[in-house]
Design an enzyme around this catalytic site. Structure first.
Site, mmCIF file in Angstrom:
data_model
loop_
_atom_site.group_PDB
_atom_site.id
_atom_site.type_symbol
_atom_site.label_atom_id
_atom_site.label_comp_id
_atom_site.label_asym_id
_atom_site.label_seq_id
_atom_site.Cartn_x
_atom_site.Cartn_y
_atom_site.Cartn_z
ATOM 1 N N CYS A 392 -3.225 0.936 0.916
ATOM 2 C CA CYS A 392 -4.642 1.284 0.937
ATOM 3 C C CYS A 392 -4.973 0.893 -0.620
ATOM 4 C CB CYS A 392 -4.951 2.679 1.111
ATOM 5 S SG CYS A 392 -6.703 2.557 1.662
ATOM 6 N N HIS A 521 -2.932 3.507 6.455
ATOM 7 C CA HIS A 521 -1.769 4.171 5.905
ATOM 8 C C HIS A 521 -0.727 4.487 7.050
ATOM 9 C CE1 HIS A 521 -4.236 6.004 2.648
ATOM 10 N NE2 HIS A 521 -5.112 5.451 3.222
ATOM 11 N N GLU A 523 1.894 5.770 6.658
ATOM 12 C CA GLU A 523 2.730 6.959 6.741
ATOM 13 C C GLU A 523 2.122 8.091 7.682
ATOM 14 O OE1 GLU A 523 0.363 5.950 4.523
ATOM 15 O OE2 GLU A 523 -0.808 7.374 3.378
HETATM 16 N N1 GLN Z 1 -10.257 3.818 -2.921
HETATM 17 C C1 GLN Z 1 -9.970 2.705 -2.166
HETATM 18 C C2 GLN Z 1 -11.236 2.570 -1.138
HETATM 19 O O1 GLN Z 1 -11.971 3.614 -0.762
HETATM 20 C C3 GLN Z 1 -8.768 2.979 -1.419
HETATM 21 C C4 GLN Z 1 -8.899 4.335 -0.583
HETATM 22 C C5 GLN Z 1 -7.608 4.649 -0.303
HETATM 23 O O2 GLN Z 1 -6.602 4.499 -0.860
HETATM 24 N N2 GLN Z 1 -7.552 5.665 0.615
HETATM 25 O O3 GLN Z 1 -11.348 1.580 -0.571
#
Ligand code: GLN
Length: 548
Positions: A392, A521, A523
């Site tokens: 992310c 994600h 994970e």
């Molecule tokens: N801050 C980034 C976004 O909003 C990544 C979010 C995250 O890592 N969950 O896109």
């Protein structure tokens, strides 16, 4: 999901006593694991706080925000439930006082209670019961495992306890079992297992009208028969219903310990729900993890680089996904926590920080703090061939790093840092178009499961061996479409896209042992028996480069 059996649904309620942090979530998940072979189980968690969900809480305050396939942001215990029970949970299964009160106030305004005074009892307790029963009905579940947050005696969870007390009369005494998780200390100098805190905690529960059927006692060791008899006598349970919850080396051992203690038979006796546990593969993997903790055949050091590293709970699922890889690869995966927030002030270099590290994860995150440290680390991994998985924010910052170092866009950054007053000349990561008009913070990110279309002849395609996978997302920003061509020209491969081709969901670099970023994600969906391929390939590569 398993098919519902023909009998009436059963309920197992889990409360906690003596202290917090005894692992009620793991205990609930473990009970679920033991019964999941033939039953359709819904795990339900009752949280006392007034937020609607944990999505707007700081992870250092609350631990990881777990994201479900349906887009729900829920308590991290749902991570345990899904990993242990193997079921996809739903947002509605996480009750919070925020949700309960919101629903009651809406009903009140609508006039549903017209003419009456809206009261904690019966209206709040009725609301809780109807949520629980509604879930069981809708899901056609055989069994609900209801975990009550906090410790008995906490004011904020008392209405949940009152509601599950009342539930007994409604569902019938043969269809509900109360499990109380307590703690047996062995004070130093005394060197004896002490039952008094457990007795006191059961008394507190009794005062609230609940007599536990089963006591699971956390303790540094297995309980002796004598101690079990003592607890049985004072707490009015059968001796065989006193179950040891010994300290274990790895959480996946907990179901095995409960099974050894006869918990399945006790539950069957009380509820008549025989569902023989299928634990063969699980047991093998747990044995592998334990063997590698005690006497590792091979060790691989993986750095997790983020700003919430002070609280390991913030990245709970990342740590679990690494453990899953270790079990499959028969290796000890050692996690090194790198606080990227510290790097600037201490001017410590990535080379120094990562000198004993075989692979690097930059996990999800938010805001400007700590990101330059992450970018320095990513640059080091890219240049030195260190296996890298960006998740992310980690993927987004890998794109920023590449734009700065390889595309020559020195002012490249994520537009997210503008919120912290920074200027961004080249927003290679920009806000998702549909997010531009969003003003509310709660549950407004791009959330939950989406399809990822995988490009052929890429690293992603090779490790997934599939043209499309489903993964979970939680973000507001994306790779800016205006820069994609320039990034690709210089060598980034976008190997995963959203099904409408718009959002870049995986990036990778050829000519690198393993440099992959995922907008989702991975994970969150990794399991002990089926580790996530993105993690697995990273750890495999790290192990391989170590051998070389
Ligand atoms: N801050 C980034 C976004 O909003 C990544 C979010 C995250 O890592 N969950 O896109």
């Amino acid at each position: 999901m398993k098919k519902k059996t023909s009998t009436a649904p059963k309920y197992i309620v889990i409360t906690g006593g003596v202290l917090s942090g005894l692992g009620k979530g793991i205990a609930s998940a473990s009970i679920g694991r033991l019964l999941s072979s033939h039953l359709k189980i819904v795990p339900i968690k009752c949280d006392g706080y007034l937020n609607t969900d944990p999505g707007t809480m700081n992870p250092v305050e609350h631990g990881e925000v777990f994201v479900l396939d349906d887009g729900g942001e829920v308590d991290m215990d749902f991570g345990h439930y899904e990993r242990f029970i193997g079921t996809d949970c739903k947002f509605g299964w996480n009750l919070t006082m925020g949700k309960i009160f919101k629903s009651i106030l809406e009903k009140e305004r609508r006039g549903d209670y017209l003419g009456r005074t809206v009261q904690f009892i019966p209206h709040v307790t009725n609301e809780i019961k109807s949520w629980i029963k509604g879930i069981v009905e809708r899901e056609e579940a055989d069994l609900a495992i209801i975990e009550i947050g906090g410790t008995v005696g906490d004011l904020e969870n008392q209405f949940y306890i009152e509601a599950v007390r009342q539930l007994r009369r409604e569902v019938g005494p043969n269809d509900i079992v109360y499990v109380h998780l307590t703690y047996i200390p062995i004070p130093s100098g005394v060197n004896e297992l002490k039952t008094k805190p457990t007795q006191m905690s059961v008394k507190a529960l009794n005062q609230l009208g609940i007599e536990p059927d089963i006591i699971i006692a956390r303790c540094a060791e297995y309980l002796t028969p004598k101690i079990k008899e003592k607890i049985a006598l004072f707490c009015d349970v059968e001796t065989e219903a006193v179950i040891s919850g010994p300290d274990v080396k790895c959480v996946y051992e907990v179901p095995l310990a409960y099974e050894l203690e006869g918990l399945v038979a006790t539950l069957h006796k009380k509820l008549g729900i025989y569902s023989p546990p299928e634990l063969k593969r699980w047991r093998e993997l747990v044995e592998t993890i334990k063997a590698n903790i005690e006497n590792p055949k091979q060790t691989v050091n993986i750095a997790i680089c983020g700003k919430y590293t002070a609280l390991e709970d913030s990245y709970a699922s990342v740590v679990e996904a690494l453990a899953h890889c270790g079990a499959l690869l028969d290796a000890k995966v050692k996690v090194k926590w790198v606080d990227t927030d510290n790097m600037e002030s201490t001017s410590i270099s990535p080379a120094e920080l990562l000198k004993d590290v075989d692979g690097v994860i930059v996990p999800g995150g938010f805001g400007a703090r700590g990101i330059e440290g992450k970018i320095d680390i990513i640059r080091y991994c890219r240049e030195k061939g260190v296996p890298f998985l960006g998740i992310c924010y980690g993927m987004q910052l890998a794109v920023v790093e590449f734009a700065r170092s390889v595309c020559g866009l020195s002012g490249a950054n994520t537009a997210e840092v503008r919120d912290d007053g920074k200027e961004v000349a080249d927003p290679v990561i920009d806000i998702l178009p549909e997010q531009k008009t969003v003003t509310e913070k709660g549950a407004t990110m791009r959330l939950g499961g989406h399809d990822v279309i995988i490009k052929k002849n890429t690293v992603a395609h090779k490790i997934l061996n599939s043209d499309s996978v489903r993964r979970r997302f939680r973000h507001r920003f994306e790779v800016n479409p205006d820069y994609i061509e320039r990034l690709e020209e210089k060598g980034i491969v976008f190997s995963g896209r959203a099904s409408d081709k718009r959002i870049m969901q995986i990036m990778e670099l050829p000519n690198h042992p393993y440099f992959v970023g995922c907008q989702f994600h991975p994970e969150l969906t990794s399991k002990l028996e089926t580790p996530d391929p993105f993690f697995l390939q990273m750890v495999k590569t790290a192990l391989g480069s170590k051998k070389r």
